[in-house]
Design an enzyme around this catalytic site. Structure first.
Site, short mmCIF file in Angstrom:
data_model
loop_
_atom_site.label_atom_id
_atom_site.label_comp_id
_atom_site.label_asym_id
_atom_site.label_seq_id
_atom_site.Cartn_x
_atom_site.Cartn_y
_atom_site.Cartn_z
N ARG A 22 -1.45 -8.37 6.62
CA ARG A 22 -2.33 -8.63 5.46
C ARG A 22 -2.03 -9.99 4.83
O ARG A 22 -2.91 -10.60 4.22
CB ARG A 22 -2.18 -7.50 4.43
CG ARG A 22 -3.24 -7.53 3.30
CD ARG A 22 -3.23 -6.24 2.51
NE ARG A 22 -4.24 -6.18 1.46
CZ ARG A 22 -4.01 -6.41 0.16
NH1 ARG A 22 -2.78 -6.73 -0.24
NH2 ARG A 22 -4.98 -6.30 -0.72
N ILE A 48 -10.07 -9.09 -1.76
CA ILE A 48 -9.62 -8.29 -0.62
C ILE A 48 -9.21 -6.95 -1.23
O ILE A 48 -8.50 -6.91 -2.24
CB ILE A 48 -8.46 -8.98 0.15
CG1 ILE A 48 -7.91 -8.08 1.27
CG2 ILE A 48 -7.34 -9.45 -0.75
CD1 ILE A 48 -6.92 -8.80 2.20
N SER A 49 -9.72 -5.86 -0.65
CA SER A 49 -9.53 -4.55 -1.27
C SER A 49 -8.06 -4.14 -1.31
O SER A 49 -7.25 -4.60 -0.51
CB SER A 49 -10.32 -3.49 -0.50
OG SER A 49 -11.68 -3.84 -0.40
N GLN A 50 -7.78 -3.22 -2.22
CA GLN A 50 -6.46 -2.59 -2.32
C GLN A 50 -6.17 -1.83 -1.01
O GLN A 50 -7.04 -1.12 -0.51
CB GLN A 50 -6.52 -1.62 -3.49
CG GLN A 50 -5.26 -0.86 -3.78
CD GLN A 50 -5.51 0.24 -4.81
OE1 GLN A 50 -6.62 0.40 -5.33
NE2 GLN A 50 -4.47 0.99 -5.08
#
Ligand code: SAH
Length: 202
Positions: A22, A48-50
């Protein structure tokens, strides 16, 4: 990441997430937070999503390695990279040219050759490749876009955030049956809005 403690049990999803670095998808300034369980800003005011939400959405999508998946909202490319480890091919659509170019570079660098991406308004889906057994939308619309419902295969699953404001969104699972669509709420979420049309950022 403590996704197991958070209740994510699908081991294929957990290992797909473990395989994607990530830190390569976040802005340099946030690299030290890449493995914290939080959403982070990316360019163009997007996020950017959790990781927990990526895990929940990927689990609820219930993909296997014979399926093609349509993703709306490529963003950093992180969710597409996770899916690429679980399905046959990911088709992903982004409306910002700059975000798309950057994500495409990541797919190449990480040897994710089963991701096909394009610039476009994702609310129109990807008609040439329809129907899709799985569709995942990572930007919030007030209603499920008609074109996406149409491009979902019978027996298929779509996961998407629904809601008009940041404080009033639910992650929803839609199943297409022989006779129509069944909708189930998963949990409250906060996604950036789905915006119509292609953005002009060069
Ligand atoms: N899946 C991404 C999340 C990015 S945030 C990731 O893993 O990083 C949502 C993205 O959806 C943003 O990049 C935004 O530009 C994009 N988006 C919003 N509306 C869209 C539309 N109509 N068509 C395509 N992309 C859209």
């Amino acid at each position: 990441m403590e996704l197991r403690q958070e209740g994510i049990t699908d081991t294929r999803v957990l290992s797909a997430i473990e395989r994607v670095p990530r830190d390569r998808f976040v802005l340099p300034h946030f690299e030290d937070q890449a493995y914290a369980n939080t959403a982070l800003p990316i360019e163009q005011g997007q996020t950017i999503s959790q990781p927990y939400i990526v895990a929940v959405m990927t689990s609820a999508l219930d993909v296997n390695d014979r399926m093609k998946v349509l993703e709306i909202g490529t963003g950093s490319g992180y969710q597409a990279a996770v899916l690429a480890n679980l399905c046959r091919r990911v088709y992903t659509v982004e409306r910002y040219p700059s975000l798309l170019r950057k994500a495409e570079k990541k797919f190449l660098e990480l040897n994710l050759h089963n991701v096909t991406s394009r610039l476009g308004d994702g609310s129109n889906g990807w008609p040439e490749q329809a129907p899709f057994p799985r569709i995942i939308v990572t930007a919030a619309a007030e209603e499920p876009p008609q074109a996406l419902l149409k491009q979902l295969a019978v027996g298929g699953i779509m996961i998407l955030p629904i809601g008009s404001t940041l404080s009033n969104q639910d992650l929803v699972q839609i199943r297409r049956t022989d006779s129509g669509f069944e909708l189930a709420k998963i949990l409250p979420v906060r996604f950036v809005p789905m915006v119509l049309g292609v953005a002009g950022d060069g």
